[in-house]
Design an enzyme around this catalytic site. Structure first.
Site, mmCIF file in Angstrom:
data_model
loop_
_atom_site.group_PDB
_atom_site.id
_atom_site.type_symbol
_atom_site.label_atom_id
_atom_site.label_comp_id
_atom_site.label_asym_id
_atom_site.label_seq_id
_atom_site.Cartn_x
_atom_site.Cartn_y
_atom_site.Cartn_z
ATOM 1 N N LYS A 137 -3.569 -7.367 -15.342
ATOM 2 C CA LYS A 137 -4.933 -7.559 -14.867
ATOM 3 C C LYS A 137 -5.387 -9.008 -14.995
ATOM 4 O O LYS A 137 -6.197 -9.476 -14.199
ATOM 5 C CB LYS A 137 -5.905 -6.656 -15.635
ATOM 6 C CG LYS A 137 -5.788 -5.196 -15.257
ATOM 7 C CD LYS A 137 -7.066 -4.460 -15.624
ATOM 8 C CE LYS A 137 -6.926 -2.974 -15.345
ATOM 9 N NZ LYS A 137 -8.134 -2.229 -15.714
ATOM 10 N N LYS A 172 1.944 2.540 -6.677
ATOM 11 C CA LYS A 172 1.016 3.586 -7.094
ATOM 12 C C LYS A 172 -0.169 3.686 -6.144
ATOM 13 O O LYS A 172 -0.651 2.673 -5.652
ATOM 14 C CB LYS A 172 0.467 3.245 -8.496
ATOM 15 C CG LYS A 172 1.055 4.085 -9.599
ATOM 16 C CD LYS A 172 0.502 3.703 -10.954
ATOM 17 C CE LYS A 172 -0.903 4.211 -11.180
ATOM 18 N NZ LYS A 172 -1.370 4.019 -12.564
ATOM 19 N N LYS A 198 -7.071 2.381 -6.035
ATOM 20 C CA LYS A 198 -8.392 2.181 -5.448
ATOM 21 C C LYS A 198 -8.496 0.808 -4.807
ATOM 22 O O LYS A 198 -9.324 0.574 -3.945
ATOM 23 C CB LYS A 198 -9.478 2.337 -6.501
ATOM 24 C CG LYS A 198 -9.386 1.289 -7.610
ATOM 25 C CD LYS A 198 -10.636 1.244 -8.431
ATOM 26 C CE LYS A 198 -10.722 -0.012 -9.279
ATOM 27 N NZ LYS A 198 -9.473 -0.487 -9.895
#
Ligand code: TRP
Length: 358
Positions: free
Chosen positions: A115, A219, A222
């Site tokens: 991240k 994966k 969103k």
């Protein structure tokens, strides 16, 4: 070795665009547990501000995760449902854990590295400390079981490390104050009385990991720029069918067993979704569909997905349109959560030696 009262805790981040991966990997797995032991399901809004966020969107997304919990079948009379920021013990215990966890431990967290990306200097301190807040979420309730996706495994190991270090560092104090729980198997690693349990991960295997409909090696996410890559929990029946019709596949018919899915990431993903939605194994699904082309399998999958997901979307939309019920559930949940966490934090403060108000 656990003498702690069994209790489940888990959380979902309110970051918008809840999708099929969130449902199959987390939320749907929370439902049956509510009949087995006490359960606490949190909307972790404090975790959502560790990266840049839009405040108005956070409020809406917090309602949306709550709506998803309810629409999926979590019963707020059985389970405790609340948002993290309403129970201040999370932040308080997280601070104590910031002083237990080591820089080295947190530096090894792969989620932080991913991240933060290349520009680590510019990542928030909160993003670095994300896992200590997660440990506090769990241990503020002395939760013993935590259902999560396999991407959270490392964070749960860290939670156990924090619990173990706290139990050891303050072993004498815990015994002196009489606030520990007997450890039936003391060892050089763990004293005879524990204040925090070593939480059991309940990890959904990689087999249940839901991948992008456009790329079976990534994966479902969103943040994928293509909305066709995911089925959102509030998609309409038409959107669900369209996305499955357009899902990437290969030209071969389906194999007769899971061995034949190796090297066929997209086929494996669609079969996995069918299996998860129908509650059957992939081999069972393939014994029905083996030898069939995608022109037969995709419509069957679309029908199944619409049957399972469209009623949930309707219920979420109904709850979101008049959020009073959501607010009432969260308020009641926060009160019940506080009632559990307050006495635990009271003891944690005494263990640390903080002088109480007198
Ligand atoms: N980090 C988890 C995720 O991204 C969310 C989370 C926060 C959580 N606190 C938790 C999960 C405590 C389980 C228990 O999925």
């Amino acid at each position: 070795m656990n003498q702690f009262q069994p209790r489940v805790f888990s959380g979902v981040q309110p970051t918008g665009n809840l999708h099929l991966g969130n449902y199959l990997g987390a939320i749907s797995r929370f439902v049956p547990l509510q009949d087995e032991m006490p359960t606490i399901y949190c909307v972790v809004d404090m975790h959502a501000i560790t990266v840049k966020h839009d405040p108005a969107a956070l409020t809406v997304a917090t309602r949306e995760v709550t709506a998803a919990y309810l629409a999926a079948g979590i019963d707020p009379k059985k389970a405790i449902i609340f948002n993290q920021s309403q129970v201040r013990e999370h932040a308080e215990l997280a601070w104590i854990f910031n002083c237990v966890a080591r820089m080295g431990w947190l530096s090894r967290m792969t989620q932080f590295k991913e991240k933060a990306g290349k520009n680590r200097e510019n990542a928030s301190v909160g993003l670095f400390a994300y896992p200590t807040l997660m440990a506090a979420d769990i241990l503020a309730y002395r939760a013993t079981h935590v259902p999560v996706g396999d991407d959270q495994k490392q964070h749960l190991e860290l939670t156990r490390d924090i619990a173990q270090k706290f139990n050891n560092d303050f072993a004498e104090r815990i015994a002196e104050l009489g606030v520990g729980v007997p450890n039936p198997a003391p060892s050089p690693e763990l004293p005879g009385e524990l204040f925090f349990p070593l939480t059991e991960p309940m990890i959904a295997g990689p087999a249940t990991r839901i991948m992008s409909l456009r790329d079976g090696t990534k994966k479902m996410s969103k943040s994928d720029p293509s909305d066709l890559s995911r089925i959102n929990l509030r998609d309409t029946a038409d959107e669900i069918s369209k996305k499955i019709r357009k899902a990437k596949t290969d030209p071969e018919p389906l194999p007769g067993d899971t061995g034949g899915l190796a090297d066929r990431a997209e086929a494996a993903n669609l079969v996995g979704i069918y299996a998860a939605l129908s509650g059957r194994t992939k081999d069972e699904v393939l014994s029905d569909f083996g030898g069939q082309p995608f022109s037969v399998f995709k419509p069957a999958l679309a029908d199944l997905a619409v049957e399972k997901l469209a009623p949930m979307a309707d219920e979420m939309n109904r709850l979101m349109a008049a959020p009073d019920h959501i607010h009432a559930v969260l308020r009641d949940g926060a009160e019940r959560a506080s009632a559990i966490a307050e006495p635990i934090l009271h003891d944690a403060r005494r263990i640390c030696g903080f002088l109480e108000r007198r």
